[in-house]
Structure formats: structure tokens, C-alpha cells
Design a protein around this motif. Sequence first.
Motif, short mmCIF file in Angstrom:
data_model
loop_
_atom_site.label_atom_id
_atom_site.label_comp_id
_atom_site.label_asym_id
_atom_site.label_seq_id
_atom_site.Cartn_x
_atom_site.Cartn_y
_atom_site.Cartn_z
N ASP A 137 0.82 -1.21 0.00
CA ASP A 137 0.00 0.00 0.00
C ASP A 137 0.86 1.27 0.00
N TYR A 138 1.73 1.35 -1.01
CA TYR A 138 2.65 2.48 -1.14
C TYR A 138 2.12 3.55 -2.10
N GLY A 139 0.82 3.63 -2.28
CA GLY A 139 0.25 4.70 -3.10
C GLY A 139 0.18 4.40 -4.58
N LEU A 140 0.15 3.12 -4.94
CA LEU A 140 0.08 2.75 -6.36
C LEU A 140 -1.17 3.36 -7.01
N ASN A 141 -0.97 4.00 -8.15
CA ASN A 141 -2.11 4.49 -8.93
C ASN A 141 -1.78 4.39 -10.42
N ALA A 142 -2.67 4.88 -11.25
CA ALA A 142 -2.48 4.75 -12.70
C ALA A 142 -1.18 5.38 -13.18
N CYS A 143 -0.78 6.49 -12.54
CA CYS A 143 0.47 7.16 -12.96
C CYS A 143 1.68 6.25 -12.81
N SER A 144 1.64 5.33 -11.85
CA SER A 144 2.75 4.41 -11.63
C SER A 144 2.97 3.51 -12.83
N PHE A 145 1.92 3.31 -13.63
CA PHE A 145 1.98 2.40 -14.78
C PHE A 145 2.31 3.10 -16.09
N HIS A 146 2.29 4.41 -16.12
CA HIS A 146 2.44 5.12 -17.39
C HIS A 146 3.72 4.76 -18.13
N ALA A 147 4.85 4.72 -17.41
CA ALA A 147 6.13 4.41 -18.07
C ALA A 147 6.12 3.00 -18.65
N ILE A 148 5.45 2.08 -17.97
CA ILE A 148 5.38 0.69 -18.45
C ILE A 148 4.56 0.62 -19.73
N MET A 159 1.36 -5.17 -27.72
CA MET A 159 0.03 -4.78 -27.29
C MET A 159 -0.62 -5.83 -26.40
N GLU A 160 -0.29 -7.09 -26.64
CA GLU A 160 -0.85 -8.14 -25.79
C GLU A 160 -0.40 -7.98 -24.35
N GLU A 161 0.89 -7.70 -24.15
CA GLU A 161 1.40 -7.49 -22.80
C GLU A 161 0.84 -6.20 -22.21
N ALA A 162 0.65 -5.19 -23.05
CA ALA A 162 0.08 -3.93 -22.58
C ALA A 162 -1.34 -4.15 -22.05
N ARG A 163 -2.12 -4.96 -22.74
CA ARG A 163 -3.47 -5.25 -22.27
C ARG A 163 -3.43 -6.01 -20.95
N ARG A 164 -2.45 -6.89 -20.80
CA ARG A 164 -2.31 -7.62 -19.54
C ARG A 164 -2.00 -6.67 -18.39
N VAL A 165 -1.18 -5.66 -18.69
CA VAL A 165 -0.83 -4.67 -17.67
C VAL A 165 -2.07 -3.87 -17.26
N VAL A 166 -2.92 -3.55 -18.23
CA VAL A 166 -4.15 -2.82 -17.92
C VAL A 166 -5.05 -3.64 -17.01
N GLU A 167 -5.13 -4.94 -17.26
CA GLU A 167 -5.91 -5.81 -16.38
C GLU A 167 -5.30 -5.83 -14.99
N LEU A 168 -3.96 -5.83 -14.91
CA LEU A 168 -3.28 -5.80 -13.62
C LEU A 168 -3.61 -4.50 -12.89
N MET A 169 -3.72 -3.41 -13.63
CA MET A 169 -4.07 -2.13 -13.03
C MET A 169 -5.42 -2.23 -12.33
N ARG A 170 -6.39 -2.81 -13.01
CA ARG A 170 -7.72 -2.94 -12.42
C ARG A 170 -7.70 -3.83 -11.18
N LYS A 171 -7.00 -4.95 -11.27
CA LYS A 171 -6.93 -5.87 -10.14
C LYS A 171 -6.20 -5.26 -8.96
N SER A 172 -5.28 -4.33 -9.24
CA SER A 172 -4.48 -3.71 -8.19
C SER A 172 -5.16 -2.49 -7.58
N GLY A 173 -6.37 -2.18 -8.02
CA GLY A 173 -7.07 -1.02 -7.51
C GLY A 173 -6.57 0.29 -8.07
N ALA A 174 -5.93 0.23 -9.24
CA ALA A 174 -5.43 1.43 -9.91
C ALA A 174 -5.94 1.42 -11.35
N PRO A 175 -7.26 1.64 -11.53
CA PRO A 175 -7.85 1.55 -12.87
C PRO A 175 -7.21 2.52 -13.85
#
Length: 332
Positions: A137-148, A159-175
Motif C-alpha cells: 500500500d505504497y500509493g500505487l495508482n495509474a500514474c505508476s503504470f504510465h512508463a510501463i 500490445m498483448e502485454e500492454a493489455r495484460r498490464v491494464v488488467e493488472l491495473m484494475r486488479k491492483s485497484g489502480a484503474p
Amino acid sequence: MMFLLRKISHKPRNSQPILTVAARLFTTPVNSIPDEPTSAHYDLLVNAAGVSRDFDNVHHLLTKRVKDHCFNTVNTFKFITNSEASLSLLLDLSQTLARLPEGFTRKSAYDALISRLCKLGRVEEALRVVELMAREDYGLNACSFHAILNLLTKKQRNMEEARRVVELMRKSGAPPDLTSYNYLLMGYCFSGDLAQAAGILSAMEEDGLKVDARTYDALVLAACNAGKLDGAMVLLRRMAEDGVPVLLSTHVYVVNSLLSRGFYEQAVKFVRDFSGKDTWLDTAAFGRLAVKLIKLDRFGEAKEVLDEMRKRGLVIVDQLKDYEAKITNKKY
């Protein structure tokens, strides 16, 4: 292409004498913090401490720089490289960041580390940092994923991996936010996958996100790549109606598409018609067009563009002046 169109619903300056400022610069040791530090100076200190494996000092510097309003940059963790010896420092570094004051200080440091790892192309390591931030719980949000997402969609075109990362964002509470979706949209528009691009627009609409200049930029690229210049113009007119600023890259897509089809006069007319709102943009757009026309031996149109720039009082850079000298005695 038309179904895509339907988806769119400081600190004060130092007033001291210059000699005083210069004297301070020349006499301040590189490993000390000046009275008025900058982010660049802190980056130098953090990297020096990192190379020396002095993580207590890294902790001190990362904490103090935030208090001094000198925030982390893309160069903060430049001492991390792709060498095995350097990557072996990641565990010690991560443990150091975990001890930073909670909130912005710690979160921004982890985000800077993710950005550095992505700069090195290390997606796996970056995702480990993301997982740590989510777990602790170190403040993860969507901005944390932008560089990835930037790395995956623009550089690696995965793009396939990028879509997987987006799903990870949702599961991590950072839509995903608008920037996240725009990375995906640009990736699909660049590759010409309009069906997937439409899906992204639908997801954006469902999430209640409004399109911005980057969204339109991707859609104009897709239209130009598909040879749908009429569709690109519809999008540009919609941008004007909605008050969305046109990016230089958006101009470039349309101009390149027109020139590649031999529509030289139309390219000049396009840049002229969409000018007058931003001097910097006008200077860049007219200047780039003039260079391209000269390289295509279209000296008449190039001279017309240069004359237009002078008429508008736009700056003609040295490169353009050099090109202009080459066409002075040309017949066209």
C-alpha cells in the motif's frame, strides 16, 4: 474509419549579483547541498551515493529533496544500469525506498524507479516494483503504470502485454486513466488495428473519460495511415469545435499524408488554414513543411511557405535559411 469517429462523444529567481552567484557555484562542493538546491543537483548527489552504495545517504537525499521542493526526475536513479552489478543494487534500493516517509515522498521515489527501469527496457523488474507498491500500500495508482505502458505500446509494440498490464491495473485497484488508454489507443492506431482502437474508445466512454489532444492525435494518425484524409479533416474540425489544441505531431501526420500523395498545394493550404492560434506551433509547422517541400524539389511551394512565415513574423531558423539559399537561384 467512420465508426471510430462516432466513438467520440517556482521558486523566485535569485536577485543576487551574478558574480556572487558564480562564486558560489564554483566554490560549492559537488557532494554538498547548496542554499538553493535544484532537482538536477539532487540527482547528481543521489547518483553519487548510489554508485558508492551509500544507501543511508540515498535515503537522506530522497527525503530532503522533497522538503526542498526538488522533486524526482527521470535522472534520479541513473546509477541503475543494465549491468548485472548495477541490477544487483535493486533489492537494497527498494528496501531503502520502503523506509522513506509514507505518502508522496515514498510513492514518487518508487514511481521514479519504475520509470528508470522502463528506460532500460526492464518491464519484468518494473512490474515487480508495481506488485510491491500494491502489496505494501505504497500509493500505487495509474500514474505508476504510465512508463510501463509507454514502453510496451510505443517502443516494444507489445500490445498483448500492454493489455495484460491494464488488467493488472484494475486488479491492483489502480484503474486506467485517460493517459493509460491513450497509450493503448496510439498503439492500435499506429498498427492499423481499428477494431481494437474502437474497443478502447468504448472502454473510455464507459469509464466516463473525455477525449483530449492525445486521443485525437492517435485517431488522426489512424485516418492518415488508412488513406482517409477526409476522416482526418473531420477529426480536426471536431477538435476546433471542442476547443482541443492540435499537437504538432497531428499536423505532421496530415502533412506527410498529403505530400506522399503529391498534394503539395493542399499541404500548404492545410498548414495555413490551421494556423494563427499558437506562434510556436505555427513556426514549427510552417518550418517543417518548408523543409519537406525543398527536399522534394518543390521550390515554388517552399518559397511560398517561407514568404508566409516572414509575413507572419515567424522565426526562420538557420537550417531553413541554409535551405533557402539553395533555392534562391532555382527556377520553378
